[in-house]
Design a protein around this motif. Sequence first.
Motif, PDB file in Angstrom:
ATOM      1  N   MET A 312       0.837  -1.200   0.000  1.00 12.74           N
ATOM      2  CA  MET A 312       0.000   0.000   0.000  1.00 12.74           C
ATOM      3  C   MET A 312       0.868   1.244   0.000  1.00 12.74           C
ATOM      4  SD  MET A 312      -2.794   1.733   0.036  1.00 12.74           S
ATOM      5  CE  MET A 312      -4.055   0.455   0.170  1.00 12.74           C
ATOM      6  N   ILE A 313       1.901   1.234   0.834  1.00 10.64           N
ATOM      7  CA  ILE A 313       2.801   2.387   0.905  1.00 10.64           C
ATOM      8  C   ILE A 313       3.458   2.647  -0.450  1.00 10.64           C
ATOM      9  CG2 ILE A 313       5.029   3.131   1.861  1.00 10.64           C
ATOM     10  CD1 ILE A 313       4.115   1.960   4.551  1.00 10.64           C
ATOM     11  N   LYS A 314       3.900   1.583  -1.114  1.00  7.03           N
ATOM     12  CA  LYS A 314       4.523   1.743  -2.438  1.00  7.03           C
ATOM     13  C   LYS A 314       3.541   2.314  -3.448  1.00  7.03           C
ATOM     14  CE  LYS A 314       7.951  -1.964  -1.902  1.00  7.03           C
ATOM     15  NZ  LYS A 314       8.330  -3.354  -2.305  1.00  7.03           N
ATOM     16  N   SER A 315       2.284   1.900  -3.392  1.00  8.42           N
ATOM     17  CA  SER A 315       1.299   2.386  -4.367  1.00  8.42           C
ATOM     18  C   SER A 315       1.009   3.865  -4.152  1.00  8.42           C
ATOM     19  CB  SER A 315       0.015   1.561  -4.294  1.00  8.42           C
ATOM     20  OG  SER A 315      -0.745   1.861  -3.141  1.00  8.42           O
ATOM     21  N   ILE A 316       1.027   4.312  -2.888  1.00  8.66           N
ATOM     22  CA  ILE A 316       0.818   5.741  -2.604  1.00  8.66           C
ATOM     23  C   ILE A 316       2.015   6.543  -3.094  1.00  8.66           C
ATOM     24  CG2 ILE A 316       0.495   7.453  -0.773  1.00  8.66           C
ATOM     25  CD1 ILE A 316      -0.885   5.190   0.860  1.00  8.66           C
ATOM     26  N   ARG A 317       3.209   6.014  -2.879  1.00  7.70           N
ATOM     27  CA  ARG A 317       4.411   6.703  -3.356  1.00  7.70           C
ATOM     28  C   ARG A 317       4.402   6.831  -4.876  1.00  7.70           C
ATOM     29  NH1 ARG A 317       8.742   3.425   0.485  1.00  7.70           N
ATOM     30  NH2 ARG A 317       8.334   4.600   2.436  1.00  7.70           N
ATOM     31  N   MET A 337       3.705  11.248   6.509  1.00  9.18           N
ATOM     32  CA  MET A 337       5.029  11.684   6.945  1.00  9.18           C
ATOM     33  C   MET A 337       6.023  10.521   6.875  1.00  9.18           C
ATOM     34  SD  MET A 337       4.366  14.139  10.233  1.00  9.18           S
ATOM     35  CE  MET A 337       3.065  15.367  10.276  1.00  9.18           C
ATOM     36  N   GLN A 338       7.260  10.816   7.267  1.00  2.48           N
ATOM     37  CA  GLN A 338       8.312   9.789   7.252  1.00  2.48           C
ATOM     38  C   GLN A 338       8.068   8.717   8.307  1.00  2.48           C
ATOM     39  OE1 GLN A 338      11.341  12.678   7.895  1.00  2.48           O
ATOM     40  NE2 GLN A 338      11.977  12.777   5.745  1.00  2.48           N
ATOM     41  N   PHE A 347       9.389   4.059  17.043  1.00  2.15           N
ATOM     42  CA  PHE A 347       9.251   4.711  15.745  1.00  2.15           C
ATOM     43  C   PHE A 347       8.725   3.726  14.709  1.00  2.15           C
ATOM     44  CE2 PHE A 347      10.912   6.150  11.592  1.00  2.15           C
ATOM     45  CZ  PHE A 347      10.331   7.411  11.554  1.00  2.15           C
ATOM     46  N   TYR A 348       7.740   4.181  13.924  1.00  2.00           N
ATOM     47  CA  TYR A 348       7.156   3.374  12.853  1.00  2.00           C
ATOM     48  C   TYR A 348       7.260   4.148  11.546  1.00  2.00           C
ATOM     49  CZ  TYR A 348       5.112   0.802  16.757  1.00  2.00           C
ATOM     50  OH  TYR A 348       4.934   0.076  17.909  1.00  2.00           O
ATOM     51  N   GLU A 349       7.907   3.541  10.583  1.00  2.00           N
ATOM     52  CA  GLU A 349       8.062   4.189   9.283  1.00  2.00           C
ATOM     53  C   GLU A 349       6.726   4.228   8.547  1.00  2.00           C
ATOM     54  OE1 GLU A 349      10.669   3.674   5.151  1.00  2.00           O
ATOM     55  OE2 GLU A 349      11.226   2.570   6.974  1.00  2.00           O
ATOM     56  N   MET A 350       6.431   5.376   7.945  1.00  2.00           N
ATOM     57  CA  MET A 350       5.181   5.546   7.221  1.00  2.00           C
ATOM     58  C   MET A 350       5.460   5.811   5.738  1.00  2.00           C
ATOM     59  SD  MET A 350       2.569   5.091   9.316  1.00  2.00           S
ATOM     60  CE  MET A 350       3.249   3.911  10.482  1.00  2.00           C
ATOM     61  N   VAL A 351       4.567   6.495   5.053  1.00  2.00           N
ATOM     62  CA  VAL A 351       4.647   6.630   3.591  1.00  2.00           C
ATOM     63  C   VAL A 351       5.866   7.444   3.169  1.00  2.00           C
ATOM     64  CG1 VAL A 351       3.451   7.452   1.526  1.00  2.00           C
ATOM     65  CG2 VAL A 351       2.154   6.356   3.373  1.00  2.00           C
ATOM     66  N   GLY A 352       6.150   8.539   3.881  1.00  5.12           N
ATOM     67  CA  GLY A 352       7.376   9.282   3.626  1.00  5.12           C
ATOM     68  C   GLY A 352       7.329  10.286   2.492  1.00  5.12           C
ATOM     69  N   ILE A 353       6.145  10.692   2.066  1.00  4.38           N
ATOM     70  CA  ILE A 353       6.084  11.699   0.992  1.00  4.38           C
ATOM     71  C   ILE A 353       5.994  13.123   1.552  1.00  4.38           C
ATOM     72  CG2 ILE A 353       5.135  10.090  -0.688  1.00  4.38           C
ATOM     73  CD1 ILE A 353       2.389  11.352  -0.241  1.00  4.38           C
ATOM     74  N   ALA A 425       2.704  21.870   2.090  1.00  5.02           N
ATOM     75  CA  ALA A 425       2.102  21.995   0.758  1.00  5.02           C
ATOM     76  C   ALA A 425       3.204  22.126  -0.277  1.00  5.02           C
ATOM     77  CB  ALA A 425       1.176  23.211   0.690  1.00  5.02           C
ATOM     78  N   LYS A 426       3.217  21.185  -1.204  1.00  5.67           N
ATOM     79  CA  LYS A 426       4.177  21.244  -2.289  1.00  5.67           C
ATOM     80  C   LYS A 426       3.637  20.456  -3.471  1.00  5.67           C
ATOM     81  CE  LYS A 426       9.062  20.663  -3.470  1.00  5.67           C
ATOM     82  NZ  LYS A 426      10.396  20.231  -3.007  1.00  5.67           N
TER      83      LYS A 426
END
Length: 464
Positions: A312-317, A337-338, A347-353, A425-426
């Motif tokens: 799921m994370i890869k598809s969002i990225r 967030m990261q 700490f839990y890694e999330m989507v990171g965008i 916002a970017k």
Amino acid sequence: MKKVNIPRVVIAATQSSSGKTTVVTGILRALKNKGLNVQPYKVGPDYIDPSYHGMAAGRKGHNLDTWLVDESMINDLFVQESKDADIAIIEGVMGLYDGGKNGVSSTAQLAKKLNAPVILVINVQSMGDSAAAIALGFKLYDSDVNLAGVILNKLGSPTHKALIEEAMKKINVPVYGAIFRDDSVHMPERHLGLTPAGENNAREVIEKISEKIAQEVYLDEIIELAKTAPSIEVEEFEAENIKKDITIGIAQDKAFSFYYPASLAQLENLGAKLKFFSPLEDETIPDDVDALIFGGGFPEVFAQELMQNTSMIKSIRKANERKMPIYAECGGFMYLMQGIYDFEQRFYEMVGIIPAKAQMNKKLQTVGYVKAKILQNNILGKQNDEIKGHEFHFSTQIDTQDESFPWAFEFTKMRNNMKYKAGYAKDNIVGSYLHLHFLGSKQNAKYFVEKIRAYKKSLEMEEN
């Protein structure tokens, strides 16, 4: 203009934690069990109470909030969502007269706007005749509020009940219910208040509460009171038949459940088809979506499961790499967030965008209404546009010290006028702790939908 007759009553309280959500949820279910079609409402911006309301009534719960949605639209929203209902039950927020600055979106304000009778829930534990003094004070405080009676909550004994009912007779305040204390009957809670209905054995809890309410609240008298509410005058609108030419993916599951139904409906009214998906359980975002929305919720509670759903994370990225419009609020913002530091600093890694991290804190960080000024053109609007919304969160956005960090908004707290930069916002992304209501922010909804159309058109041109 047309006049519409909708039996209705407001269930208010003297203060928070008086038991009104438990009482209202029980009333909703008990009325449904009597065969009535019941439409529930919640005053204010709360997301969780309406989840119980909807489950109890079998209809979506809606919010009535004059900060998020202009007061001029409240009656239209109420009438629209009450169609086909036999009765509308409106749960207040905090105490009857409490709201934002200058009483905005207080229960009293909404009761007057809807011309609805009010029943006041009073926690009478360790109290006698003083309960009548409280009721009288609430009744006299604003004569324009139709305080029609009270429900006595947390009574200790039949003698206690008789004592307070006699005191209420002295001041001519009718009693619409006398609920005896039962510590086994309560709603499940955690750090943001009640636990969302979808996460627990809510149906079982609701049935148990409704059985008690059916015995101790005078439902037939409440129905008759609701019928005394006068007709409501609203504008007559013809529904436009707008082609659904874009599709928005809405993240909705136990981790992300904070959405206003009328807010999402506004996007549909502008030509969007909504497709729901689960970042917890689905492998990828839906194939045919043109934008993504991540609402608020509790990603910190489900951080392990979210982190482990790497597909799921890869598809969002990948969607972000294609510059698909992505909008995120609060919990959804944290997910993009990261990573998230939970209450125990794991700490839990999330989507990171979004180049920041979320830090959970033991204490509530902020709650209340805000104005959000857009700091740069983005997918929600143009620079200096203002959006009304609210915040309610235990986490903070950290690791954003870089002077070039692209802040989304300048927030202004409405209680004290404190200003501070917020969000991110970017390009195609906007995320922040802001909760907005697209029905009350129609220009931003329209702007967002047009950005999505432009994105879809650009992809079609590339393919051709």
